[in-house]
Design an enzyme around this catalytic site. Structure first.
Site, PDB file in Angstrom:
ATOM      1  N   THR A  67     -12.855  27.769 -13.904  1.00 29.10           N
ATOM      2  CA  THR A  67     -13.449  26.335 -14.589  1.00 29.10           C
ATOM      3  C   THR A  67     -12.223  25.911 -14.789  1.00 29.10           C
ATOM      4  O   THR A  67     -11.056  24.745 -14.367  1.00 29.10           O
ATOM      5  CB  THR A  67     -14.530  26.667 -15.843  1.00 29.10           C
ATOM      6  OG1 THR A  67     -15.644  26.191 -15.776  1.00 29.10           O
ATOM      7  CG2 THR A  67     -14.308  25.140 -17.076  1.00 29.10           C
ATOM      8  N   ASN A 149     -24.068  27.221  -5.906  1.00 19.59           N
ATOM      9  CA  ASN A 149     -24.445  27.926  -6.810  1.00 19.59           C
ATOM     10  C   ASN A 149     -26.084  28.300  -7.333  1.00 19.59           C
ATOM     11  O   ASN A 149     -27.042  29.016  -7.609  1.00 19.59           O
ATOM     12  CB  ASN A 149     -23.505  27.578  -8.996  1.00 19.59           C
ATOM     13  CG  ASN A 149     -24.231  26.768  -9.187  1.00 19.59           C
ATOM     14  OD1 ASN A 149     -23.635  25.954  -7.711  1.00 19.59           O
ATOM     15  ND2 ASN A 149     -24.092  26.407 -10.609  1.00 19.59           N
ATOM     16  N   SER A 197     -13.678  33.397 -10.457  1.00 27.11           N
ATOM     17  CA  SER A 197     -13.964  33.911 -11.717  1.00 27.11           C
ATOM     18  C   SER A 197     -14.347  35.259 -11.223  1.00 27.11           C
ATOM     19  O   SER A 197     -15.029  36.002  -9.545  1.00 27.11           O
ATOM     20  CB  SER A 197     -15.200  33.313 -11.858  1.00 27.11           C
ATOM     21  OG  SER A 197     -14.378  32.253 -12.573  1.00 27.11           O
ATOM     22  N   THR A 235       0.432  33.887 -21.994  1.00 28.36           N
ATOM     23  CA  THR A 235       0.851  34.929 -20.995  1.00 28.36           C
ATOM     24  C   THR A 235      -0.414  35.587 -20.627  1.00 28.36           C
ATOM     25  O   THR A 235      -2.237  35.113 -21.359  1.00 28.36           O
ATOM     26  CB  THR A 235       0.430  36.280 -22.680  1.00 28.36           C
ATOM     27  OG1 THR A 235       0.779  35.522 -23.823  1.00 28.36           O
ATOM     28  CG2 THR A 235       0.700  37.688 -22.416  1.00 28.36           C
ATOM     29  N   CYS A 319     -24.268  26.665 -16.564  1.00 28.39           N
ATOM     30  CA  CYS A 319     -23.123  26.344 -17.007  1.00 28.39           C
ATOM     31  C   CYS A 319     -23.581  24.408 -17.345  1.00 28.39           C
ATOM     32  O   CYS A 319     -22.782  23.677 -17.794  1.00 28.39           O
ATOM     33  CB  CYS A 319     -22.546  25.702 -16.414  1.00 28.39           C
ATOM     34  SG  CYS A 319     -21.111  27.560 -16.190  1.00 28.39           S
TER      35      CYS A 319
END
Length: 379
Positions: A67, A149, A197, A235, A319
């Protein structure tokens, strides 16, 4: 049977993640010894991922998931383009994209983008005629997912990328469902940007990637440090990257999906005989080997799921099914609201067994019979 929503992490991935969390916890941007150790581990993970994708490690941006990667691809390219003297503003996206692509495109429309949608046929495949008619010299970016999907349909990504380059446009693909189930060769596809992902291929949640071909300008969407070559501040999730690389390696080592496809067909045939009438919405060919979307004629999908709570499947994308709206994918494929509301998606993995398939057939057949009997009584 809901592996397109997410997958169970492999034990070896869990172990790789735990080991990296224990020994590589330092900030990979820190100049001291521990930081440089983490940076070295991160670089090796990116090199491993790049090997499986057929790209260079420096072309990968580690994100929190697909995403974020989709947002960075579309918004990053568009905003970078606005610095040009005569910027292109036209963006094309298929009608069956993930919401993170469709909604990002709408946000960019409010910022001045000219957004158009590419049609698909009844099997969920891109209409090449519509694509060619809408691809123009002022097109900046085209986004077409590699594999859908919800229904599993595969797209001709290499053809789309070649056509984009003929007019000087960028090609982005969301390969979230493809990666880990079929080989990805970026050299053959020719795309400029690719999103994925880890949790879709038995890796951890919270880590993804964006491949951005060398030389492509991306405007940073997260500000505060200029990490990863100024493309994504924050990070870097080093343990997540390590686990992503291990999950991708495991997927390559266990690449036999014929058995999964056989289970998929066993499920379809069994439900056709015992839970009918049903209609196969997923295409039989050029489809993800694990994905089967069926319409249970006359049976509301939510009612069917409620009557078979032990079966983990989905009425659509995980989703987007928090809304009461029908699947935008199925509507784009030509189904009406009633038909879309009678569809369930089954997405298998290599962990599924014949016994599970047979048990699911029995449970779903009984649930279908029960729901239909309740409908008849109500009528």
């Amino acid at each position: 049977m809901d592996n397109n929503a997410t997958t169970q992490p492999r034990q070896e991935v869990i172990e790789a993640l735990a080991e990296a969390e224990a020994c590589c916890w330092a900030n990979s941007a820190s100049p001291h010894r521990l930081g440089q150790k983490a940076k070295s581990v991160l670089n090796r993970a990116k090199q491993s991922i790049a090997f499986h994708l057929g790209c260079r490690a420096g072309e990968l941006v580690i994100t929190s998931g697909a995403t974020e990667a989709n947002n960075l691809a579309l918004a990053g390219v568009f905003e970078a383009e606005m610095f040009r003297r005569q910027p292109r503003r036209r963006i094309l996206v298929s009608t069956i994209e993930h919401p993170s692509v469709l909604e990002t495109a709408e946000v960019l429309r409010a910022r001045g983008a000219v957004v158009d949608h590419l049609e698909v046929d009844s099997s969920g495949r891109l209409s090449l005629a519509d694509f060619r008619s809408k691809l123009t010299q002022d097109t900046l970016l085209v986004s077409v997912m590699a594999a859908n999907n919800e229904v599993g349909s595969l797209q001709p990504i290499a053809h789309v990328a070649e056509a984009c380059h003929q007019v000087g446009a960028y090609c982005h693909t969301d390969a979230t469902q493809w990666l880990g189930r079929m080989p990805v060769n970026l050299a053959e596809w020719g795309v400029d940007l690719l999103s994925a992902s880890a949790h879709k291929l038995h890796g951890p949640k919270g880590v993804g990637l964006l491949f951005a071909r060398a030389g492509i300008s991306l405007s940073e969407q997260q500000h505060g440090g200029g990490h990863q070559g100024g493309k994504r501040s924050g990070t870097v999730n080093v343990p997540g990257a390590v686990a992503f690389a291990r999950a991708l390696q495991a997927a390559a080592d266990q690449s036999d999906w014929d058995s999964v496809k056989a289970l998929r067909e066993r499920l379809f045939e069994g439900l056709s005989k015992s839970a009918g009438p049903i209609e196969r919405i997923s295409p039989e060919d050029d489809c993800l080997p694990n994905t089967l979307l069926l319409r249970f004629n006359g049976v509301d999908a939510e009612a069917l799921m409620a009557s078979a709570p032990s079966i983990c499947c989905s009425p659509g994308s995980a989703c987007s099914n928090a809304t009461l709206l029908p699947s935008h994918v199925l509507i784009a494929m030509g189904l009406d609201r009633k038909a879309a509301d009678e569809c369930l998606r089954f997405s298998l993995s290599q962990a599924n067994t014949t016994e599970e398939i047979d048990q699911a057939i029995k449970i779903l057949a009984e649930a279908c019979s029960y729901v239909r009997s309740m409908i008849q009584e109500a009528a």
